[in-house]
Write an enzyme that holds these catalytic residues in place. Structure first.
Site, PDB file in Angstrom:
ATOM      1  N   ARG A   1      -5.279 -19.758   1.080  1.00 38.35           N
ATOM      2  CA  ARG A   1      -6.130 -20.633   1.873  1.00 38.35           C
ATOM      3  C   ARG A   1      -7.299 -21.177   1.042  1.00 38.35           C
ATOM      4  O   ARG A   1      -7.670 -22.359   1.166  1.00 38.35           O
ATOM      5  CB  ARG A   1      -6.651 -19.871   3.108  1.00 38.35           C
ATOM      6  CG  ARG A   1      -7.569 -20.686   4.032  1.00 38.35           C
ATOM      7  CD  ARG A   1      -6.904 -21.978   4.526  1.00 38.35           C
ATOM      8  NE  ARG A   1      -5.648 -21.739   5.198  1.00 38.35           N
ATOM      9  CZ  ARG A   1      -5.519 -21.528   6.510  1.00 38.35           C
ATOM     10  NH1 ARG A   1      -6.595 -21.550   7.270  1.00 38.35           N
ATOM     11  NH2 ARG A   1      -4.337 -21.340   7.050  1.00 38.35           N
TER      12      ARG A   1
ATOM     13  N   GLY B   1     -20.033 -12.026   6.233  1.00 36.04           N
ATOM     14  CA  GLY B   1     -21.134 -11.328   6.876  1.00 36.04           C
ATOM     15  C   GLY B   1     -20.929  -9.828   6.713  1.00 36.04           C
ATOM     16  O   GLY B   1     -19.966  -9.261   7.230  1.00 36.04           O
TER      17      GLY B   1
ATOM     18  N   LYS C   1      40.538   5.112  15.663  1.00 35.96           N
ATOM     19  CA  LYS C   1      39.942   4.684  14.393  1.00 35.96           C
ATOM     20  C   LYS C   1      40.602   3.388  13.939  1.00 35.96           C
ATOM     21  O   LYS C   1      41.824   3.238  14.000  1.00 35.96           O
ATOM     22  CB  LYS C   1      40.148   5.789  13.357  1.00 35.96           C
ATOM     23  CG  LYS C   1      39.438   5.591  12.032  1.00 35.96           C
ATOM     24  CD  LYS C   1      39.591   6.851  11.184  1.00 35.96           C
ATOM     25  CE  LYS C   1      38.852   6.785   9.867  1.00 35.96           C
ATOM     26  NZ  LYS C   1      38.951   8.064   9.119  1.00 35.96           N
TER      27      LYS C   1
ATOM     28  N   CYS D   1      34.335   7.721  11.256  1.00 37.14           N
ATOM     29  CA  CYS D   1      34.187   7.898   9.806  1.00 37.14           C
ATOM     30  C   CYS D   1      34.246   6.592   9.017  1.00 37.14           C
ATOM     31  O   CYS D   1      33.276   5.855   8.960  1.00 37.14           O
ATOM     32  CB  CYS D   1      35.221   8.894   9.294  1.00 37.14           C
ATOM     33  SG  CYS D   1      34.769   9.604   7.672  1.00 37.14           S
TER      34      CYS D   1
ATOM     35  N   GLU E   1      35.199  14.373  13.436  1.00 36.24           N
ATOM     36  CA  GLU E   1      36.514  13.752  13.385  1.00 36.24           C
ATOM     37  C   GLU E   1      37.614  14.821  13.368  1.00 36.24           C
ATOM     38  O   GLU E   1      37.580  15.756  12.565  1.00 36.24           O
ATOM     39  CB  GLU E   1      36.576  12.886  12.122  1.00 36.24           C
ATOM     40  CG  GLU E   1      37.866  12.156  11.890  1.00 36.24           C
ATOM     41  CD  GLU E   1      37.815  11.308  10.621  1.00 36.24           C
ATOM     42  OE1 GLU E   1      38.682  10.432  10.472  1.00 36.24           O
ATOM     43  OE2 GLU E   1      36.910  11.531   9.778  1.00 36.24           O
TER      44      GLU E   1
END
Length: 636
Positions: free
Chosen positions: A339, A351, A115, A171, A46
């Protein structure tokens, strides 16, 4: 610029307050350095052409005129550079003084962005000198004999790559409740520069960094924060030159504080463009008129310096990884617990093969039962040895089930599979896909019937990587009543299992570590000398490559040529180009032809941004043709 990568830089020059010539010298020097490094857009702090801390000197014409003269000099001396340059400077128009970002390209001043939000609380009391730009402000400024716009709603678009659109705020604009960058992003800007002079106090750097990062995420954009530093007045404040580059919520680069020079990274504008299309809540703002200025930049290769993770599903920081693993296991377990509670399941049937995926499924099931306050004996871990089972995997399955205190059953399926082959007339010496899939489907039938017998549900073990490749037997391990690993890629399965091994310790940890050391295999072909003969990654390729392709293709819609480029960089020194191409081609081919398996997946918990559930996360017709993608693979 090819593949959408734009190399950007936040530049902090050393300056002298009110010495525009000295400041321009240093700006030009950094422009030259940036150009040599292939930067396509560079931003400066700036009011850096004059210095931010000039105070009442800003009211003097001699300073304002010098700033304009030096901007023209910067334009002239950078005319041969094909680079967009953004410089902070004051501009006086109709008796008002504006704090602006000047855009310069190839010797030409393209425009000034003023700005909008002027602070009145700093020691330098900016409001004393500058006028806040109204949102609808549109003025013309004469500079070097030409008139250019001064407008806060200005975006700068590359003619040959419309996704490469740049805008700026200054800024304080970032620190307000509704930053202008939000609407600039909605106007199409994919890269936003913030030209700043942010004074440094204790703790501000972390806040600033997070602010930049989160604004890039909110705007689905790249955000480049260019901060003032050495040379600004230190009468009451210190400026630390804290430059930050972020993209869509991710920090790409930041400078060490109290230094000068360039902070460089690459912003992927095509990735941002895809993300905006994907998120239908991001809409173009048509309620205001925006001023679009085009510039012409040659499309050229961009050398990549930004980090590209080999394992994008896995955090690189060890502390983050532990926290992420704990969070993922909790998400998986919570989904399963919900669930089980909803279905009033009396048991959970898993398994257990002695491999990675089934080990993680058991871990998740144990956590879910602990959440519910249920007896782990109601978890039925079933090992089903057959023609390819080795003693190592069988023993690991039995040991792990016992270590967690579950009910373990061993059901030999060799005789039933043999009878099935007799029934369908399949030769036992023919080790084709029928030989393999017959075993997988028999195992699933056993699990389903055992769940029916015990009033329970079958817990699926297949992971996300297998779903992407179609590496599952249709109506075999492809099917379950709840797939707890359905959104966990193979690379992450390893880390989750390792995390559990360290957390559990003892015999549980020991056997989990041995599971990790066991080659990934479906164990459907007879062993050789008692060892696993069928190794998955020798057949379909390395999972770390497939997970890399999976993440970037699904999450960001990347095409094969871009995946190839990123993979070459990420896996340099690990895999050669031919290997990367070979398995990328395999991934694309299998991903398309195996969609029919994903179109009928069981339920499972989503834990990350990439999943393949047909109920919302990935919808693709099973008959989609891969020709376009395969053609690119062939041309690599």
């Amino acid at each position: 610029m090819k593949d959408g990568f734009i190399k950007v830089a936040a530049a902090t020059p050393e300056i002298h307050v009110a010495d525009c010539v000295f400041n321009a010298d240093n700006i030009i020097a950094l422009c030259r350095e940036a150009d040599e490094k292939g930067v396509q857009v560079v931003g400066f702090p700036e009011l850096c052409l004059t210095g931010y801390t000039c105070s009442d000197l800003f009211l003097h014409n001699i300073l304002l005129d010098a700033a304009k003269q030096q901007l023209l000099r910067i334009a002239e001396e950078t005319a041969e550079m094909d680079m967009l340059i953004v410089v902070g400077m004051p501009i006086s128009v109709r008796g008002a003084l504006y704090n602006t970002a000047a855009f310069v390209h190839k010797g030409k001043v393209l425009g000034f962005v003023p700005k909008r939000n002027i602070p009145n609380y700093t020691e330098f009391y900016e409001l004393r000198h500058y006028t806040a730009a109204a949102a609808d402000l549109c003025e013309e400024v004469e500079i070097g004999g030409e008139w250019v716009n001064l407008c806060p709603r200005m975006v700068f678009t590359c003619k040959d790559m419309p996704a490469f659109t740049v805008a700026a705020e200054i800024c304080e604009d970032l620190w307000v409740a509704n930053p202008p960058s939000s609407e600039l992003a909605q106007a199409g800007a994919t890269i936003i520069f913030n030209l700043s002079a942010s004074d440094e106090i204790i703790g501000k750097a972390a806040y600033r960094r997070d602010l930049v990062r989160m604004q890039s995420g909110r705007g689905l954009c790249g955000y480049v924060y260019c901060d003032a530093g050495q040379g600004e007045s230190s009468t009451d404040l210190v400026f630390a030159a804290h430059n930050v580059i972020a993209e869509n919520g991710t920090l790409l680069a930041q400078s060490p504080r109290f230094t000068t020079g360039l902070t460089i990274s690459e912003i992927d504008v095509t990735r941002l463009d895809y993300e905006r299309r994907r998120q239908n809540t991001f809409a173009v703002d048509t309620s205001y008129d925006f001023c679009e200025v085009e510039f012409d930049m040659q499309l050229r290769e961009t050398e990549l310096t930004r980090p590209i993770a080999q394992t994008p599903f896995v955090p690189s920081d060890k502390g983050d990884l532990a926290a992420r693993c704990e969070e993922i296991l909790t998400l998986q377990a919570t989904g399963l617990a919900t669930r089980i509670r909803h279905t009033h399941a009396k048991t959970a049937v898993v398994g257990l093969s002695g491999g990675l995926d089934s080990a993680l499924a058991l871990v998740v099931t144990v956590h879910a039962f602990d959440m519910l306050g249920r007896d782990r004996k109601d978890i039925i871990a079933v090992t089903m040895p057959c023609f390819g089972t080795t003693s190592r995997t069988k023993n690991n399955a039995l040991t792990l089930a016992a270590a967690y205190g579950t009910t373990c059953q061993t059901i030999e399926i060799g005789a039933s599979v043999t009878q099935h082959f007799i029934d369908i007339g399949h030769d036992m010496e023919d080790h084709s896909v029928t030989y393999e899939n017959g075993q997988a489907r028999e195992r699933t039938q056993v699990l389903m019937d055992l769940a029916n017998k015990t009033g329970g549900m079958v817990i699926g073990t297949g992971d996300l990587s297998e779903l992407a490749l179609g590496w599952a037997t249709y109506n075999g391990d492809h099917m379950s009543m709840y797939g707890v690993n359905s959104s966990i890629p193979k690379t992450l399965v390893r880390y989750l299992t390792a995390y559990e091994a360290e957390r559990a310790g003892g015999e549980t940890g020991r056997v989990l570590r041995d599971v990790l050391a066991t080659p990934v295999s479906p164990e459907l072909l007879p062993p050789k000398d008692g060892e696993i003969s069928q190794k998955t990654e020798e057949l379909v390729g390395p999972y770390e490559l497939h997970d890399f392709y999976l993440y970037y293709m699904l999450r960001f819609g990347m095409e094969p040529k871009k995946l190839y480029r990123l993979a070459k960089q990420a896996f340099a020194g690990v895999y050669d180009e031919e290997t990367i191409k070979k398995w990328l081609t395999t991934f694309v081919r299998r991903f398309f032809v195996q969609q029919f398996k994903r179109s009928c997946l069981p339920d499972g918990p989503k834990v990350g941004t990439v999943t393949l559930s047909p109920r919302g996360d990935w919808r693709m017709p099973s008959d989609a043709v891969s020709a376009l993608w395969m053609k690119q693979c062939e041309e690599l």
